[in-house]
Motif scaffolding. Structure first.
Motif, PDB file in Angstrom:
ATOM      1  N   ASP A  49       0.863  -1.193  -0.102  1.00  0.00           N
ATOM      2  CA  ASP A  49      -0.086   0.022  -0.010  1.00  0.00           C
ATOM      3  C   ASP A  49       0.808   1.280   0.131  1.00  0.00           C
ATOM      4  OD1 ASP A  49      -2.285   1.474   0.048  1.00  0.00           O
ATOM      5  OD2 ASP A  49      -2.545   1.488   2.054  1.00  0.00           O
ATOM      6  N   VAL A  50       1.588   1.428  -1.034  1.00  0.00           N
ATOM      7  CA  VAL A  50       2.556   2.467  -1.213  1.00  0.00           C
ATOM      8  C   VAL A  50       2.034   3.552  -2.257  1.00  0.00           C
ATOM      9  CG1 VAL A  50       4.950   3.306  -1.939  1.00  0.00           C
ATOM     10  CG2 VAL A  50       4.577   1.276  -0.711  1.00  0.00           C
ATOM     11  N   GLN A  51       1.781   4.777  -1.703  1.00  0.00           N
ATOM     12  CA  GLN A  51       1.206   5.871  -2.463  1.00  0.00           C
ATOM     13  C   GLN A  51       2.264   6.816  -2.626  1.00  0.00           C
ATOM     14  OE1 GLN A  51      -2.908   6.947  -1.452  1.00  0.00           O
ATOM     15  NE2 GLN A  51      -3.190   4.894  -1.026  1.00  0.00           N
ATOM     16  N   GLN A  52       2.595   7.486  -3.970  1.00  0.00           N
ATOM     17  CA  GLN A  52       3.486   8.403  -4.178  1.00  0.00           C
ATOM     18  C   GLN A  52       2.952   9.977  -3.746  1.00  0.00           C
ATOM     19  OE1 GLN A  52       6.306   7.403  -4.691  1.00  0.00           O
ATOM     20  NE2 GLN A  52       5.010   5.380  -4.776  1.00  0.00           N
ATOM     21  N   ASN A  53       1.532   9.892  -3.430  1.00  0.00           N
ATOM     22  CA  ASN A  53       1.057  11.291  -2.969  1.00  0.00           C
ATOM     23  C   ASN A  53       0.023  10.769  -1.906  1.00  0.00           C
ATOM     24  OD1 ASN A  53       1.076  12.065  -6.158  1.00  0.00           O
ATOM     25  ND2 ASN A  53       1.768  13.428  -4.695  1.00  0.00           N
ATOM     26  N   ARG A  54       0.198  11.811  -0.740  1.00  0.00           N
ATOM     27  CA  ARG A  54      -0.494  11.567   0.588  1.00  0.00           C
ATOM     28  C   ARG A  54      -1.156  12.771   0.755  1.00  0.00           C
ATOM     29  NH1 ARG A  54      -1.849   6.314   2.200  1.00  0.00           N
ATOM     30  NH2 ARG A  54      -0.116   5.012   1.666  1.00  0.00           N
ATOM     31  N   PRO A  55      -2.450  12.712   1.661  1.00  0.00           N
ATOM     32  CA  PRO A  55      -3.238  13.949   2.181  1.00  0.00           C
ATOM     33  C   PRO A  55      -2.120  14.598   2.867  1.00  0.00           C
ATOM     34  CG  PRO A  55      -4.525  12.117   2.102  1.00  0.00           C
ATOM     35  CD  PRO A  55      -3.361  11.631   1.922  1.00  0.00           C
ATOM     36  N   VAL A  56      -2.171  15.955   3.017  1.00  0.00           N
ATOM     37  CA  VAL A  56      -1.503  16.748   4.115  1.00  0.00           C
ATOM     38  C   VAL A  56      -2.448  18.007   4.603  1.00  0.00           C
ATOM     39  CG1 VAL A  56       0.588  18.420   4.467  1.00  0.00           C
ATOM     40  CG2 VAL A  56       0.937  16.272   2.932  1.00  0.00           C
ATOM     41  N   PRO A  61       4.083  26.826   9.785  1.00  0.00           N
ATOM     42  CA  PRO A  61       2.692  26.078   9.927  1.00  0.00           C
ATOM     43  C   PRO A  61       3.341  24.644  10.163  1.00  0.00           C
ATOM     44  CG  PRO A  61       3.348  26.425   7.523  1.00  0.00           C
ATOM     45  CD  PRO A  61       4.395  27.401   8.583  1.00  0.00           C
ATOM     46  N   ALA A  62       1.993  24.022  10.807  1.00  0.00           N
ATOM     47  CA  ALA A  62       2.330  22.644  11.056  1.00  0.00           C
ATOM     48  C   ALA A  62       2.024  21.885   9.858  1.00  0.00           C
ATOM     49  CB  ALA A  62       1.360  22.084  12.315  1.00  0.00           C
ATOM     50  N   LEU A  63       2.448  20.587   9.650  1.00  0.00           N
ATOM     51  CA  LEU A  63       2.205  19.808   8.491  1.00  0.00           C
ATOM     52  C   LEU A  63       1.752  18.483   9.100  1.00  0.00           C
ATOM     53  CD1 LEU A  63       5.190  20.663   6.110  1.00  0.00           C
ATOM     54  CD2 LEU A  63       3.030  21.509   5.793  1.00  0.00           C
ATOM     55  N   LEU A  64       0.815  17.836   8.942  1.00  0.00           N
ATOM     56  CA  LEU A  64       0.077  16.608   9.393  1.00  0.00           C
ATOM     57  C   LEU A  64      -0.061  15.861   8.056  1.00  0.00           C
ATOM     58  CD1 LEU A  64      -2.597  17.909  11.793  1.00  0.00           C
ATOM     59  CD2 LEU A  64      -0.049  17.763  12.184  1.00  0.00           C
ATOM     60  N   GLY A  65       1.004  15.026   7.747  1.00  0.00           N
ATOM     61  CA  GLY A  65       1.178  14.186   6.600  1.00  0.00           C
ATOM     62  C   GLY A  65       1.355  12.632   6.962  1.00  0.00           C
ATOM     63  N   ALA A  66       2.031  12.014   6.038  1.00  0.00           N
ATOM     64  CA  ALA A  66       2.193  10.408   6.117  1.00  0.00           C
ATOM     65  C   ALA A  66       3.419  10.331   5.215  1.00  0.00           C
ATOM     66  CB  ALA A  66       0.811   9.674   5.744  1.00  0.00           C
ATOM     67  N   ASN A  67       4.002   9.031   5.536  1.00  0.00           N
ATOM     68  CA  ASN A  67       5.007   8.477   4.583  1.00  0.00           C
ATOM     69  C   ASN A  67       4.454   8.024   3.413  1.00  0.00           C
ATOM     70  OD1 ASN A  67       7.281   7.256   3.846  1.00  0.00           O
ATOM     71  ND2 ASN A  67       7.999   6.726   5.832  1.00  0.00           N
ATOM     72  N   PHE A  68       5.188   7.338   2.559  1.00  0.00           N
ATOM     73  CA  PHE A  68       4.614   6.802   1.428  1.00  0.00           C
ATOM     74  C   PHE A  68       3.679   5.555   1.724  1.00  0.00           C
ATOM     75  CE2 PHE A  68       8.653   8.514   0.011  1.00  0.00           C
ATOM     76  CZ  PHE A  68       8.288   9.456  -0.930  1.00  0.00           C
ATOM     77  N   ASP A  69       3.984   4.893   2.904  1.00  0.00           N
ATOM     78  CA  ASP A  69       3.249   3.672   3.215  1.00  0.00           C
ATOM     79  C   ASP A  69       2.124   4.143   3.885  1.00  0.00           C
ATOM     80  OD1 ASP A  69       4.291   4.507   5.816  1.00  0.00           O
ATOM     81  OD2 ASP A  69       5.739   2.694   5.892  1.00  0.00           O
ATOM     82  N   GLY A  70       1.843   5.165   4.206  1.00  0.00           N
ATOM     83  CA  GLY A  70       0.538   5.769   4.949  1.00  0.00           C
ATOM     84  C   GLY A  70       0.590   5.978   6.516  1.00  0.00           C
ATOM     85  N   SER A  71       2.321   5.682   7.224  1.00  0.00           N
ATOM     86  CA  SER A  71       2.390   5.901   8.546  1.00  0.00           C
ATOM     87  C   SER A  71       2.491   7.508   8.825  1.00  0.00           C
ATOM     88  CB  SER A  71       3.648   5.200   8.909  1.00  0.00           C
ATOM     89  OG  SER A  71       4.753   5.621   7.915  1.00  0.00           O
ATOM     90  N   SER A  72       2.054   8.019   9.882  1.00  0.00           N
ATOM     91  CA  SER A  72       1.788   9.295  10.178  1.00  0.00           C
ATOM     92  C   SER A  72       3.306   9.718  10.343  1.00  0.00           C
ATOM     93  CB  SER A  72       1.061   9.433  11.481  1.00  0.00           C
ATOM     94  OG  SER A  72       1.133  10.745  12.006  1.00  0.00           O
ATOM     95  N   GLU A 100      13.355  10.887   8.149  1.00  0.00           N
ATOM     96  CA  GLU A 100      11.915  10.972   7.790  1.00  0.00           C
ATOM     97  C   GLU A 100      11.476  11.349   6.395  1.00  0.00           C
ATOM     98  OE1 GLU A 100       9.349  11.689  11.674  1.00  0.00           O
ATOM     99  OE2 GLU A 100      11.266  12.945  11.929  1.00  0.00           O
ATOM    100  N   LYS A 101      10.612  10.604   6.070  1.00  0.00           N
ATOM    101  CA  LYS A 101      10.042  10.875   4.464  1.00  0.00           C
ATOM    102  C   LYS A 101       8.593  11.251   4.695  1.00  0.00           C
ATOM    103  CE  LYS A 101      12.852   7.392   2.648  1.00  0.00           C
ATOM    104  NZ  LYS A 101      12.993   6.609   4.085  1.00  0.00           N
ATOM    105  N   MET A 102       8.120  12.270   4.006  1.00  0.00           N
ATOM    106  CA  MET A 102       6.790  12.694   3.911  1.00  0.00           C
ATOM    107  C   MET A 102       6.438  12.762   2.487  1.00  0.00           C
ATOM    108  SD  MET A 102       4.805  16.181   5.300  1.00  0.00           S
ATOM    109  CE  MET A 102       4.802  15.803   6.993  1.00  0.00           C
ATOM    110  N   ALA A 103       5.269  12.226   2.110  1.00  0.00           N
ATOM    111  CA  ALA A 103       4.723  12.612   0.607  1.00  0.00           C
ATOM    112  C   ALA A 103       3.711  13.813   0.640  1.00  0.00           C
ATOM    113  CB  ALA A 103       4.066  11.423   0.031  1.00  0.00           C
ATOM    114  N   ASP A 104       4.123  14.716  -0.391  1.00  0.00           N
ATOM    115  CA  ASP A 104       3.180  15.711  -0.514  1.00  0.00           C
ATOM    116  C   ASP A 104       2.215  15.427  -1.281  1.00  0.00           C
ATOM    117  OD1 ASP A 104       2.362  18.496  -0.167  1.00  0.00           O
ATOM    118  OD2 ASP A 104       4.094  19.152  -1.167  1.00  0.00           O
ATOM    119  N   THR A 105       0.959  16.253  -1.195  1.00  0.00           N
ATOM    120  CA  THR A 105      -0.004  16.236  -2.038  1.00  0.00           C
ATOM    121  C   THR A 105       0.079  16.335  -3.527  1.00  0.00           C
ATOM    122  OG1 THR A 105      -0.675  18.267  -1.856  1.00  0.00           O
ATOM    123  CG2 THR A 105      -1.689  16.977  -0.340  1.00  0.00           C
ATOM    124  N   GLN A 106      -0.539  15.757  -4.503  1.00  0.00           N
ATOM    125  CA  GLN A 106      -0.698  16.169  -5.815  1.00  0.00           C
ATOM    126  C   GLN A 106      -0.235  17.661  -6.352  1.00  0.00           C
ATOM    127  OE1 GLN A 106      -3.257  14.004  -8.285  1.00  0.00           O
ATOM    128  NE2 GLN A 106      -1.955  14.173 -10.089  1.00  0.00           N
TER     129      GLN A 106
END
Length: 225
Positions: free
Chosen positions: A60-67, A91-102, A175-181
């Motif tokens: 369940d790897v996604q290259q874009n995640r909600p932020v 500003p705070a960034l509440l996002g996720a890694n490519f695998d969906g982990s917070s 750490e890695k975070m995936a940005d939105t599209q």
């Protein structure tokens, strides 16, 4: 005259057949050239391709995640002049890694941090990541400094796709975070180019922002200032 006419008609027919044969040969040659050419790499010559980065991700790897962005976005980082966002609350960034982990970046909580915005297709990013790694190995990351890499501006028709594999292949160790599209995290921190690095102090305010390729000595100075 009767003896002469048949050879004349035969010669004309032969010429027509020869012309048709030449045309067919040219068409076949063109088709072969197209088929062979389609197998060549279409990667841009000025963007280095990371070996293995084109492998399809598994699970369940996604290259874009909600932020989710909380707080006021920083001003756009200009190419010159004073940075108007120095000293402003980040500003705070509440996002996720490519695998969906917070992966949450919350200013004022957990000490200082540096956010590094990277694009997998950017040649400057491909040259800067090794410098960041060498800086960490030779100069040492200041104690307590958290580093988060944000993969942004991701496109599956650009080199080094997908960014999840690209960062692993480049040896990114933090750490890695995936940005939105549409790059909400990058926009929130005022990024306009790649790479962009933003340093936030333990009080949650912006201490420094810089972009582009930076040599190790300059990177160390900017981080420690």
């Amino acid at each position: 005259m009767r003896d002469i006419q048949p050879p004349a008609r035969f010669s004309a027919g032969t010429a027509i057949l020869v012309v048709i044969g030449v045309i067919v040969a040219v068409i076949v040659a063109l088709l072969i050239a197209v088929i062979v050419g389609s197998g060549e790499s279409s990667d841009s010559t000025d963007v280095p391709v990371v070996p293995g980065a084109s492998d399809a991700p598994s699970g369940d790897v996604q290259q874009n995640r909600p932020v989710t962005v909380e707080g006021q976005a920083l001003d756009r980082l200009g190419d010159s002049g004073a940075d108007t966002s120095i000293g402003a609350p980040a500003p705070a960034l509440l996002g996720a890694n490519f695998d969906g982990s917070s992966v949450n970046v919350t200013p004022g909580e957990g000490g200082p941090y540096m956010v590094v915005f990277l694009a997998h297709w950017c040649p400057h990013c491909n040259r800067e990541i090794p410098r960041i790694l060498e800086w960490a190995a030779t100069k040492g990351v200041p104690e307590g400094l958290r580093i988060v890499g944000v993969a942004t501006a991701s496109r599956n028709d650009y080199p080094n796709w997908p960014p999840s594999a690209w960062l692993n292949d480049m040896g990114w160790k933090w750490e890695k975070m995936a940005d939105t599209q549409d790059g909400q995290a990058l926009s929130a921190y005022g990024g306009t180019s790649f790479p962009t690095m933003v340093l936030v102090g333990p009080d949650g305010t912006v201490k420094n922002r810089f972009s582009g390729e930076i040599e190790i000595a300059d990177l160390d100075r900017l981080v420690r200032e």
